[in-house]
Design a protein around this motif. Structure first.
Motif, PDB file in Angstrom:
ATOM      1  N   ALA A  21      -4.751   4.769   3.429  1.00  0.00           N
ATOM      2  CA  ALA A  21      -3.822   3.839   2.844  1.00  0.00           C
ATOM      3  C   ALA A  21      -4.560   3.343   1.587  1.00  0.00           C
ATOM      4  N   LEU A  55       5.867   3.224   2.259  1.00  0.00           N
ATOM      5  CA  LEU A  55       4.973   2.289   1.212  1.00  0.00           C
ATOM      6  C   LEU A  55       4.962   1.649   2.462  1.00  0.00           C
ATOM      7  N   TRP A  56       4.156   0.701   2.509  1.00  0.00           N
ATOM      8  CA  TRP A  56       3.500  -0.656   3.640  1.00  0.00           C
ATOM      9  C   TRP A  56       3.627  -2.170   3.089  1.00  0.00           C
ATOM     10  N   ASN A  57       4.844  -2.330   2.817  1.00  0.00           N
ATOM     11  CA  ASN A  57       4.899  -3.844   2.151  1.00  0.00           C
ATOM     12  C   ASN A  57       4.138  -4.706   3.207  1.00  0.00           C
ATOM     13  N   LEU A  78      -1.507  -0.558  -4.009  1.00  0.00           N
ATOM     14  CA  LEU A  78      -0.276   0.217  -4.614  1.00  0.00           C
ATOM     15  C   LEU A  78      -0.737  -0.183  -6.275  1.00  0.00           C
ATOM     16  N   TYR A 118       0.872  -0.910   0.182  1.00  0.00           N
ATOM     17  CA  TYR A 118       0.171   0.308  -0.061  1.00  0.00           C
ATOM     18  C   TYR A 118       0.750   1.626  -0.318  1.00  0.00           C
ATOM     19  N   ALA A 119       0.520   2.424   0.104  1.00  0.00           N
ATOM     20  CA  ALA A 119       0.719   3.891  -0.476  1.00  0.00           C
ATOM     21  C   ALA A 119       0.388   4.297   0.398  1.00  0.00           C
ATOM     22  N   SER A 120       1.348   5.032   1.948  1.00  0.00           N
ATOM     23  CA  SER A 120      -0.300   5.619   2.824  1.00  0.00           C
ATOM     24  C   SER A 120       0.093   5.980   3.674  1.00  0.00           C
TER      25      SER A 120
END
Length: 282
Positions: A162, A131-133, A165, A125-127
């Motif tokens: 979020a 960057l949320w992996n 992506l 996610y883009a949050s």
């Protein structure tokens, strides 16, 4: 019958959030008041939620803002202390959520005996937190390694603050998440805590995965109970239980009771006719 009935005791279950005050190491932690204040605030909220009639509670470090995706040891240690000290007063099934770290949530569940965890287990996610992996395969293997296989996993597939992506619709995310990961529940959220979960989004997710528990994760209020629970299998509820319905406030027992009275009326109305008749005869 879903696992909600088995673990929590009812379908259309309401899981109430017990938001913890900022903890040691958090930017807004009040060192002068210390952990005694955090503990007493948690105790007051827990007891108000239970007296108000909620079905389950979930302890979360909600005021650790801004959140980490690799949570530090002191946060988990503080949460474990609070839950440990409250253990004798917890009267309903409970879960935990260490924002936003799936492995740490499972560690806390294993240590405290929690029945479920809610987390961002899968996706990228883009949050607001960068960057949320995630690494769901590693996380589930960790769950097995620490002896937490019994803990139910609530997958948040629409994380707050979020966006996925990749350009994927919610139907694809729901189907692939269930196929690949076999979650115990999918949580569908609004933009932030307290923001109503989009009803159409709930319908689209439930239509794709009818055999999986789907929870409305944010924004349940007394005026939308029927609308949300007519689609969702249950809900995670926090903000609306607070004084004046404000995220940062303490729990208001009267608001909890009024909300739960309406939920119980909805559940009674939704019971099959045969079940109602059997109850009356008994």
């Amino acid at each position: 019958m879903t696992w909600l009935k088995e673990i929590i005791g009812t379908e259309k279950a309401i899981i109430a959030m017990c938001h913890l005050q900022p903890l040691p190491g958090d930017p807004h932690y009040d060192a002068d008041k210390g952990m005694a204040y955090v503990l007493e605030a948690a105790r007051a909220d827990l007891l108000a939620l239970q007296r108000g009639g909620v079905d389950a509670v979930m302890f979360s470090n909600e005021f650790s803002l801004p959140y980490l995706t690799d949570v530090r040891t002191e946060t988990v240690a503080a949460m474990a202390r609070i839950i440990g000290e409250l253990m004798g007063e917890i009267r309903v099934p409970f879960g935990v959520n260490v924002l936003w770290d799936a492995k740490k949530s499972l560690d806390l569940a294993a240590a405290t005996g929690a029945s479920f965890v809610r987390e961002i287990f899968s996706g990228v996610y883009a949050s607001d937190f960068g960057l949320w992996n995630t690494n769901v395969g590693e996380t589930i293997r960790h769950q097995r390694q620490i002896g937490a296989s019994h803990v139910k996993l609530l997958y948040n597939i629409v994380p707050e603050a979020a966006q996925y992506l990749a350009d994927r619709d919610i139907e694809s995310v729901a189907r692939s998440t269930v196929f690949n990961n076999r979650p115990d529940a999918l949580c569908v959220s609004g933009l932030i805590a307290g923001a109503e979960t989009d009803g159409q989004l709930l319908k689209r997710v439930k239509a794709q995965v009818p055999d999986t528990v789907v929870l409305a994760n944010t924004g349940m209020r007394i005026d939308n109970i029927e609308r949300q629970l007519s689609v969702a299998d249950g809900a995670v509820v926090g903000t609306t239980f607070k004084v004046d319905g404000r995220f940062e406030n303490a729990v208001d027992e009267a608001r909890v009771r009024a909300f739960m009275d309406k939920v119980k009326a909805f559940r009674a109305q939704a019971e099959p006719t045969g079940v109602k008749a059997a109850v009356k005869l008994s």
